[in-house]
Design a protein around this motif. Sequence first.
Motif: not given
Length: 264
Positions: A119-122, A131, A160-161
Motif C-alpha cells: 500500500q501507499e502510506n498516507k 501503514d 508514498k507512491s
Amino acid sequence: MKKTALICTGLMSGALMLMLSSCLTVHAKKIVEAPYYPPEEAFADAGEQEKNFKVYYSSSKAPVIDGEFNDWEGLEGVKVRRMVYGGMFNPENTDGTFKLRADDAFLYVFADIIDDEPQENKFPAPQGWRDDSIEFFFGTDTGYHTFYKSTDHRVRIVPKSKSNKTAYDVGINDVSMSGSIKAVIVYSEHGYKIEAAVPFSLLSIKKLKAKQKVRGDFQINDADGGKERSRLIHWNSGKDNTYLDASSWGDGIVIDLADAEEAK
C-alpha cells in the motif's frame, strides 16, 4: 440461645464465603498482557535467527541511491521474521531482508520487502508506523541500557507512491527528516524495495571502523485492505518495545567490505 445463633450465623457466613471463593476460583479469567505476543513456537517456521547483523564498511566505495539496487548484490542481510503480532509468520503475506553499508559519512540501508498487498502510506513519518513502512534501529553504545543513549536512533522510511520512486517521508526518533535523507522506493506487485543514505551527523556518529561492535534491530509495518497496521515484525525483539528499550535490540558487527568481497 444467643451463643447458638452466633455460632450458626458464623457457620453460615463462613460457608457463604467459601462458596463465593470457590465460584471466583472456577470462573476467574486469565489476564493477558496487551498487545498479545504469540507463543515461542510461532517462531519455529521463521528460520534460524542470525546471531549478528553486518554493516559493510568501505572508505572508497558507496552504493548509489538510484533504485537499481545492484550495489547490494552478494552481501549478506538479515531476515525480518519474528512476529510481534498479526498471527503466525507467513512469507507470502509479509517477509523482508535488510542490509547495511557504510562509508565515512553515511549509513546506507537496503530493504527488500515481500508484501501480498503493498500500500501507499498516507501518514507523515511520525505516524508512518500505522501503514506499510520499514524501520531500523541503530546505535554504537554496546553497554547494557534501556533508555536511548545519544547515539541510539530509530529511522522510519515511509513509501508514498507506486508511480514516483522518490516520493517518501523519513523520520528519526519521530522527527521528520525527509529533506536530509536521500531514499528511493520501488514498488512491485508483491512488495517494494528501499535504499537510503542516512548521514552520520543525524545519528550522532562520527565514523565506523572494521570489527566495531554495534547494536540494532529491523522492523516491518504491514497494513492490508486499506486499513492500518495489522502485522508487526522484527528481526530480533519479540515484543513491541524497540522504540523505547534499546536493550531489546540485537548485536551487529562492522565488516570491511574489501575483505568480504575477497573472501568470496
